[in-house]
Motif scaffolding. Structure first.
Motif, PDB file in Angstrom:
ATOM      1  N   LEU A   1       0.628  -1.224   0.622  1.00 57.33           N
ATOM      2  CA  LEU A   1       0.055   0.398   0.230  1.00 57.33           C
ATOM      3  C   LEU A   1       0.978   1.322   0.278  1.00 57.33           C
ATOM      4  O   LEU A   1       1.838   1.279   0.836  1.00 57.33           O
ATOM      5  CB  LEU A   1      -0.985   0.047   1.371  1.00 57.33           C
ATOM      6  CG  LEU A   1      -1.745  -1.085   1.641  1.00 57.33           C
ATOM      7  CD1 LEU A   1      -2.427  -1.244   3.211  1.00 57.33           C
ATOM      8  CD2 LEU A   1      -2.582  -0.867   0.657  1.00 57.33           C
ATOM      9  N   GLU A   2       0.833   2.150  -1.177  1.00 56.07           N
ATOM     10  CA  GLU A   2       1.106   3.489  -0.934  1.00 56.07           C
ATOM     11  C   GLU A   2       0.597   4.441   0.242  1.00 56.07           C
ATOM     12  O   GLU A   2       0.042   4.697   0.228  1.00 56.07           O
ATOM     13  CB  GLU A   2       1.619   4.069  -2.308  1.00 56.07           C
ATOM     14  CG  GLU A   2       2.011   3.308  -3.315  1.00 56.07           C
ATOM     15  CD  GLU A   2       2.381   3.883  -4.975  1.00 56.07           C
ATOM     16  OE1 GLU A   2       1.525   4.890  -5.139  1.00 56.07           O
ATOM     17  OE2 GLU A   2       1.857   3.076  -5.866  1.00 56.07           O
ATOM     18  N   ASN A   3       2.486   5.287   0.544  1.00 52.68           N
ATOM     19  CA  ASN A   3       2.099   5.868   1.508  1.00 52.68           C
ATOM     20  C   ASN A   3       1.630   5.481   2.543  1.00 52.68           C
ATOM     21  O   ASN A   3       0.251   5.935   3.476  1.00 52.68           O
ATOM     22  CB  ASN A   3       1.359   7.307   0.847  1.00 52.68           C
ATOM     23  CG  ASN A   3       1.690   7.576   0.104  1.00 52.68           C
ATOM     24  OD1 ASN A   3       3.784   8.183  -0.126  1.00 52.68           O
ATOM     25  ND2 ASN A   3       1.501   8.397  -0.954  1.00 52.68           N
ATOM     26  N   ARG A   4       1.491   4.394   2.963  1.00 49.51           N
ATOM     27  CA  ARG A   4       0.851   3.929   4.060  1.00 49.51           C
ATOM     28  C   ARG A   4       1.971   3.037   5.174  1.00 49.51           C
ATOM     29  O   ARG A   4       2.209   1.677   5.234  1.00 49.51           O
ATOM     30  CB  ARG A   4      -0.268   2.503   4.008  1.00 49.51           C
ATOM     31  CG  ARG A   4      -1.174   3.437   3.000  1.00 49.51           C
ATOM     32  CD  ARG A   4      -2.243   4.072   3.587  1.00 49.51           C
ATOM     33  NE  ARG A   4      -3.055   2.645   4.435  1.00 49.51           N
ATOM     34  CZ  ARG A   4      -3.967   2.293   3.578  1.00 49.51           C
ATOM     35  NH1 ARG A   4      -4.032   2.151   2.405  1.00 49.51           N
ATOM     36  NH2 ARG A   4      -5.306   1.444   4.435  1.00 49.51           N
ATOM     37  N   PRO A   5       3.014   3.905   5.727  1.00 50.36           N
ATOM     38  CA  PRO A   5       4.017   3.612   6.673  1.00 50.36           C
ATOM     39  C   PRO A   5       3.284   3.328   7.787  1.00 50.36           C
ATOM     40  O   PRO A   5       4.401   2.361   8.460  1.00 50.36           O
ATOM     41  CB  PRO A   5       5.144   5.390   6.799  1.00 50.36           C
ATOM     42  CG  PRO A   5       3.754   6.112   6.156  1.00 50.36           C
ATOM     43  CD  PRO A   5       2.674   5.656   5.954  1.00 50.36           C
ATOM     44  N   ARG A   6       2.512   3.308   8.282  1.00 46.96           N
ATOM     45  CA  ARG A   6       2.065   2.971   9.880  1.00 46.96           C
ATOM     46  C   ARG A   6       2.002   1.903  10.477  1.00 46.96           C
ATOM     47  O   ARG A   6       1.434   1.318   8.744  1.00 46.96           O
ATOM     48  CB  ARG A   6       1.174   4.822  10.389  1.00 46.96           C
ATOM     49  CG  ARG A   6       1.264   5.862  10.792  1.00 46.96           C
ATOM     50  CD  ARG A   6       0.217   5.869  10.857  1.00 46.96           C
ATOM     51  NE  ARG A   6       0.854   6.542  12.132  1.00 46.96           N
ATOM     52  CZ  ARG A   6      -0.247   6.384  13.471  1.00 46.96           C
ATOM     53  NH1 ARG A   6      -1.210   7.331  13.165  1.00 46.96           N
ATOM     54  NH2 ARG A   6       0.022   7.058  14.327  1.00 46.96           N
TER      55      ARG A   6
END
Length: 186
Positions: free
Chosen positions: A4-9
């Motif tokens: 998932l892009e831009n989902r680092p948490r």
């Protein structure tokens, strides 16, 4: 790594720790206490805690059996997702709740190992999430009366073993003990 892009948490997912689900569960008190410790640690590190509550014909919404066990309680502002299927993503707003927080990695706890835990693990992986199963943070009741060929301890051990070897392009399954869950890098 998540697909998932831009989902680092990271989020802690607490599945179906309800009176009617874990009342007869294997090692119930220890597992509930383990989950409670994880919830406290996640909150201390600012990691979102997402609660899932199952309801169906045998577990009607609003009944005492449907309630989350008294030892645990969602905190102010924590998402509570209501579901009717094993997979916590199916026909719920779980994906939207996780996206709001930029979550691409789930730490999974709760019940029942051989039903909603497995369904949600697979549902998360196919949707692009990295998924870590807490080896000592999930439980089940004895499902042999429904035709399961193994008891709860074996179901838990089996799930821990196979999930440790699960992967798909750009995402992984992992298994770790509660003591080894690291929320500092979330």
């Amino acid at each position: 790594m998540t697909a998932l892009e831009n989902r680092p948490r990271t989020a802690l997912l607490v599945i179906d720790v309800q009176n009617g689900v874990v009342g007869e569960a294997f090692d119930r008190d220890r597992v509930v206490a383990t989950i409670g410790g994880l919830v406290d640690r996640a909150r201390a590190h600012g990691v979102p805690v997402v609660w899932v509550q199952h309801s169906d014909e045998g577990l009607p919404e609003g009944t005492p059996g449907w309630q989350i066990v008294p030892e645990l309680a969602p905190g102010n502002g924590e998402a509570v997702v209501h579901k009717n299927y094993g997979d916590s993503f199916e026909a719920t707003d779980l994906e939207e709740r996780l996206a709001e927080h930029g979550v691409g990695r789930l730490v999974v706890t709760g019940a029942q190992t051989d039903a909603c835990i497995r369904s949600t693990l697979h549902g998360a992986l196919v949707r692009g999430y990295d998924t870590t199963l807490v080896s000592d943070g999930h439980t089940t009741e004895d499902m042999r009366r429904f035709g399961m060929p193994i008891g709860p301890a074996e179901a838990i051990a089996y799930t821990n073993t196979y999930w440790a070897y699960t992967a798909a392009p750009g995402r992984t399954g992992a298994v770790t003990s509660a003591a080894e869950v690291d929320f500092t890098t979330a």
